[in-house]
Design a protein around this motif. Structure first.
Motif, PDB file in Angstrom:
ATOM      1  N   ALA A  52      -2.237 -29.581  -3.208  1.00  0.00           N
ATOM      2  CA  ALA A  52      -2.881 -30.610  -4.031  1.00  0.00           C
ATOM      3  C   ALA A  52      -4.398 -30.454  -4.022  1.00  0.00           C
ATOM      4  CB  ALA A  52      -2.487 -31.995  -3.538  1.00  0.00           C
ATOM      5  N   ALA A  59      -4.910 -26.833  -6.274  1.00  0.00           N
ATOM      6  CA  ALA A  59      -4.569 -26.787  -7.697  1.00  0.00           C
ATOM      7  C   ALA A  59      -5.697 -27.248  -8.621  1.00  0.00           C
ATOM      8  CB  ALA A  59      -3.289 -27.583  -7.946  1.00  0.00           C
ATOM      9  N   PRO A  60      -6.430 -28.345  -8.309  1.00  0.00           N
ATOM     10  CA  PRO A  60      -7.472 -28.765  -9.252  1.00  0.00           C
ATOM     11  C   PRO A  60      -8.619 -27.760  -9.367  1.00  0.00           C
ATOM     12  CG  PRO A  60      -6.904 -30.562  -7.754  1.00  0.00           C
ATOM     13  CD  PRO A  60      -6.261 -29.322  -7.214  1.00  0.00           C
ATOM     14  N   GLN A 113     -10.932 -28.596 -18.405  1.00  0.00           N
ATOM     15  CA  GLN A 113     -11.845 -29.716 -18.162  1.00  0.00           C
ATOM     16  C   GLN A 113     -13.271 -29.405 -18.606  1.00  0.00           C
ATOM     17  OE1 GLN A 113     -11.092 -30.296 -13.981  1.00  0.00           O
ATOM     18  NE2 GLN A 113      -9.479 -31.791 -14.344  1.00  0.00           N
ATOM     19  N   ARG A 168     -19.331 -33.738 -11.841  1.00  0.00           N
ATOM     20  CA  ARG A 168     -18.302 -34.782 -11.780  1.00  0.00           C
ATOM     21  C   ARG A 168     -17.007 -34.224 -11.158  1.00  0.00           C
ATOM     22  NH1 ARG A 168     -15.176 -37.586 -16.862  1.00  0.00           N
ATOM     23  NH2 ARG A 168     -13.473 -38.362 -15.574  1.00  0.00           N
ATOM     24  N   ALA A 207     -15.329 -35.610  -7.636  1.00  0.00           N
ATOM     25  CA  ALA A 207     -13.940 -36.086  -7.590  1.00  0.00           C
ATOM     26  C   ALA A 207     -13.129 -35.261  -6.591  1.00  0.00           C
ATOM     27  CB  ALA A 207     -13.307 -36.011  -8.978  1.00  0.00           C
ATOM     28  N   ASP A 258     -13.897 -36.438  -3.066  1.00  0.00           N
ATOM     29  CA  ASP A 258     -13.192 -37.712  -2.870  1.00  0.00           C
ATOM     30  C   ASP A 258     -11.698 -37.438  -2.599  1.00  0.00           C
ATOM     31  OD1 ASP A 258     -12.518 -40.389  -2.859  1.00  0.00           O
ATOM     32  OD2 ASP A 258     -12.427 -40.553  -5.047  1.00  0.00           O
ATOM     33  N   LEU A 259     -11.125 -36.546  -3.399  1.00  0.00           N
ATOM     34  CA  LEU A 259      -9.714 -36.168  -3.218  1.00  0.00           C
ATOM     35  C   LEU A 259      -9.490 -35.588  -1.824  1.00  0.00           C
ATOM     36  CD1 LEU A 259      -6.848 -35.472  -4.439  1.00  0.00           C
ATOM     37  CD2 LEU A 259      -7.839 -33.249  -5.019  1.00  0.00           C
ATOM     38  N   ARG A 298      -9.399 -38.256   0.747  1.00  0.00           N
ATOM     39  CA  ARG A 298      -8.150 -39.048   0.706  1.00  0.00           C
ATOM     40  C   ARG A 298      -6.985 -38.271   1.312  1.00  0.00           C
ATOM     41  NH1 ARG A 298      -8.334 -42.813  -4.752  1.00  0.00           N
ATOM     42  NH2 ARG A 298     -10.589 -43.021  -4.752  1.00  0.00           N
ATOM     43  N   GLU A 333      -8.826 -46.835  -7.112  1.00  0.00           N
ATOM     44  CA  GLU A 333     -10.250 -46.748  -7.428  1.00  0.00           C
ATOM     45  C   GLU A 333     -10.707 -45.297  -7.478  1.00  0.00           C
ATOM     46  OE1 GLU A 333     -12.299 -49.268  -4.693  1.00  0.00           O
ATOM     47  OE2 GLU A 333     -11.451 -51.081  -5.590  1.00  0.00           O
ATOM     48  N   GLY A 334     -11.858 -45.060  -8.083  1.00  0.00           N
ATOM     49  CA  GLY A 334     -12.406 -43.700  -8.158  1.00  0.00           C
ATOM     50  C   GLY A 334     -12.160 -43.068  -9.519  1.00  0.00           C
ATOM     51  N   ASP A 335     -12.333 -41.759  -9.576  1.00  0.00           N
ATOM     52  CA  ASP A 335     -12.231 -41.002 -10.826  1.00  0.00           C
ATOM     53  C   ASP A 335     -10.750 -40.684 -11.111  1.00  0.00           C
ATOM     54  OD1 ASP A 335     -12.571 -39.263 -12.977  1.00  0.00           O
ATOM     55  OD2 ASP A 335     -14.402 -38.390 -12.126  1.00  0.00           O
ATOM     56  N   ALA A 345      -8.979 -40.155 -13.697  1.00  0.00           N
ATOM     57  CA  ALA A 345      -8.648 -39.043 -14.599  1.00  0.00           C
ATOM     58  C   ALA A 345      -8.590 -37.721 -13.831  1.00  0.00           C
ATOM     59  CB  ALA A 345      -9.666 -38.950 -15.729  1.00  0.00           C
ATOM     60  N   LEU A 346      -9.565 -37.493 -12.953  1.00  0.00           N
ATOM     61  CA  LEU A 346      -9.576 -36.232 -12.205  1.00  0.00           C
ATOM     62  C   LEU A 346      -8.642 -36.273 -10.992  1.00  0.00           C
ATOM     63  CD1 LEU A 346     -13.280 -35.020 -12.455  1.00  0.00           C
ATOM     64  CD2 LEU A 346     -11.290 -34.307 -13.756  1.00  0.00           C
ATOM     65  N   LEU A 347      -8.544 -37.437 -10.337  1.00  0.00           N
ATOM     66  CA  LEU A 347      -7.634 -37.538  -9.185  1.00  0.00           C
ATOM     67  C   LEU A 347      -6.185 -37.299  -9.612  1.00  0.00           C
ATOM     68  CD1 LEU A 347      -9.107 -40.631  -7.289  1.00  0.00           C
ATOM     69  CD2 LEU A 347      -9.085 -38.264  -6.474  1.00  0.00           C
ATOM     70  N   THR A 377      -5.048 -35.173 -11.636  1.00  0.00           N
ATOM     71  CA  THR A 377      -4.675 -33.747 -11.698  1.00  0.00           C
ATOM     72  C   THR A 377      -4.110 -33.262 -10.364  1.00  0.00           C
ATOM     73  OG1 THR A 377      -6.885 -32.933 -11.071  1.00  0.00           O
ATOM     74  CG2 THR A 377      -6.454 -33.195 -13.419  1.00  0.00           C
ATOM     75  N   ALA A 378      -4.567 -33.877  -9.269  1.00  0.00           N
ATOM     76  CA  ALA A 378      -4.076 -33.469  -7.952  1.00  0.00           C
ATOM     77  C   ALA A 378      -2.625 -33.898  -7.738  1.00  0.00           C
ATOM     78  CB  ALA A 378      -4.955 -34.046  -6.855  1.00  0.00           C
ATOM     79  N   ALA A 418      -0.563 -31.310 -10.466  1.00  0.00           N
ATOM     80  CA  ALA A 418      -0.528 -29.863 -10.241  1.00  0.00           C
ATOM     81  C   ALA A 418       0.612 -29.399  -9.332  1.00  0.00           C
ATOM     82  CB  ALA A 418      -1.877 -29.390  -9.716  1.00  0.00           C
ATOM     83  N   ARG A 450      -1.426 -41.180  -0.365  1.00  0.00           N
ATOM     84  CA  ARG A 450      -2.794 -40.904   0.096  1.00  0.00           C
ATOM     85  C   ARG A 450      -3.788 -40.987  -1.067  1.00  0.00           C
ATOM     86  NH1 ARG A 450      -2.461 -36.434   4.984  1.00  0.00           N
ATOM     87  NH2 ARG A 450      -0.435 -37.134   5.726  1.00  0.00           N
ATOM     88  N   VAL A 451      -3.445 -40.340  -2.187  1.00  0.00           N
ATOM     89  CA  VAL A 451      -4.396 -40.283  -3.302  1.00  0.00           C
ATOM     90  C   VAL A 451      -4.602 -41.662  -3.925  1.00  0.00           C
ATOM     91  CG1 VAL A 451      -4.817 -39.317  -5.610  1.00  0.00           C
ATOM     92  CG2 VAL A 451      -4.000 -37.839  -3.772  1.00  0.00           C
ATOM     93  N   GLN A 471      -4.115 -44.382  -2.322  1.00  0.00           N
ATOM     94  CA  GLN A 471      -4.433 -45.268  -1.194  1.00  0.00           C
ATOM     95  C   GLN A 471      -3.498 -46.477  -1.138  1.00  0.00           C
ATOM     96  OE1 GLN A 471      -8.781 -45.350  -2.053  1.00  0.00           O
ATOM     97  NE2 GLN A 471      -9.002 -44.189  -0.169  1.00  0.00           N
TER      98      GLN A 471
END
Lengths: 200, 200
Positions: free
Chosen positions: A161, A164-165, A174, A184, A188, A191-192, A195, B152-154, B156-158, B160-161, B164, B195-196, B198
């Protein structure tokens, strides 16, 4: 000590092969400088590489077969150089920094490398796939850092996980299609990573 | 009310096209039953589909062009059916369950669908790529559930994790090459989703 010089060492290639390797290295360095100078692989023609390295165009063709072959070799070369920086380069990408700092540096440099190599992969055509060994190195490194961070759970699968991004098709979509900024994407990803590894 | 039947409705195809669509549907259903019956796409030949649907082999070729074309149509068909189950099928995949339950059901069914369609994609050859629209639906659905969960957070990008690790090349490598069980992949994915997003 006596007849050592007469016996070929296992790791040392015969002289001709060593010359060929040096030659190849010089051509790849010339091609790399052309990519860096123009920030694009479009201008990297067989002619330009030959001129830059001070050899005949025929030499470049003999060594790489075609422009696609040269691009594939360049892809392989940039991957190997990146791996060397991870293994023994300066921190925080290389050893010596805290695991979370290393993970962040890994994310940033892999993101940048993959955006650059996206062009190389396209230019290399059918020759332009990365080896599984390349993926395998990246996966091993991330699992190692996750273990250092004390990440609990199925680290082998959780690491996919995080990887992959950063892969080429996702980044290309993207950045090049949706116009999302690299900053950006990097923010992200960090942050991922926090988490998934449960690092505050 | 008076001349309504004389005016063609915008959504209603002309009779011939409606027949053709029914015909196509019957052939796809026959192909699907052959896949399900044998758990493999290898036995799904143009002959077998024609026999099962009770039509001549020529009809199957006229409709799909080639076996690869049939496989590509089947891929598209299974994607559309799966989308319908997400939009209006029974919970927890369909609406009506808690967002985390829906996310888990999404992960399980996408995992299973993608392992099945891996074979279809291979059999469809060059025709066998999924449309970006298919990916787009999946991404929108996951972002919707993450918003429902209050992530919370981004987002759209989270997201993808989360998407994928369910993609075909990754699953194929894990299941077919490394021999990792589907149960283990699913359990790790649910852990990742918690986790992602939360979600405890």
């Amino acid at each position: 000590m006596t007849d050592r010089t007469l016996l070929p060492l296992v790791d040392a290639p015969p002289p001709e092969r060593r010359d060929a390797a040096r030659n190849r290295e010089a051509l790849l360095r010339a091609a790399e400088e052309l990519v860096e100078g123009s920030c694009s692989v479009e201008n990297v023609t067989m002619d330009a590489v030959a001129a830059k390295a001070g050899v005949g165009k025929g030499t470049v063709f003999r060594r790489f077969g075609s422009r696609e072959g040269l691009m594939a070799a360049l892809l392989d070369h940039s991957e190997t150089e990146w791996q060397a920086r991870v293994i023994s380069g300066p921190p925080p990408l290389g050893p010596g920094a805290e695991p979370m700092q290393r993970l962040e540096a890994f994310g940033r440099s892999r993101l940048e490398l993959n955006l650059l190599t996206a062009d190389l992969i396209r230019a290399a055509g059918r020759a332009g796939t990365r080896s599984y060994a390349a993926y395998s190195f990246v996966a091993m490194h991330v699992r190692h850092l996750m273990n250092e961070l004390g990440t609990e759970g199925d680290v082998a699968l959780l690491s996919t996980a995080l990887l992959a991004p950063l892969e080429v098709p996702i980044l290309e979509q993207q950045v090049r299609v949706e116009g999302i900024s690299v900053e950006r994407i990097y923010a992200a990803w960090v942050d991922l990573a926090r988490r998934v590894t449960q690092t505050p």
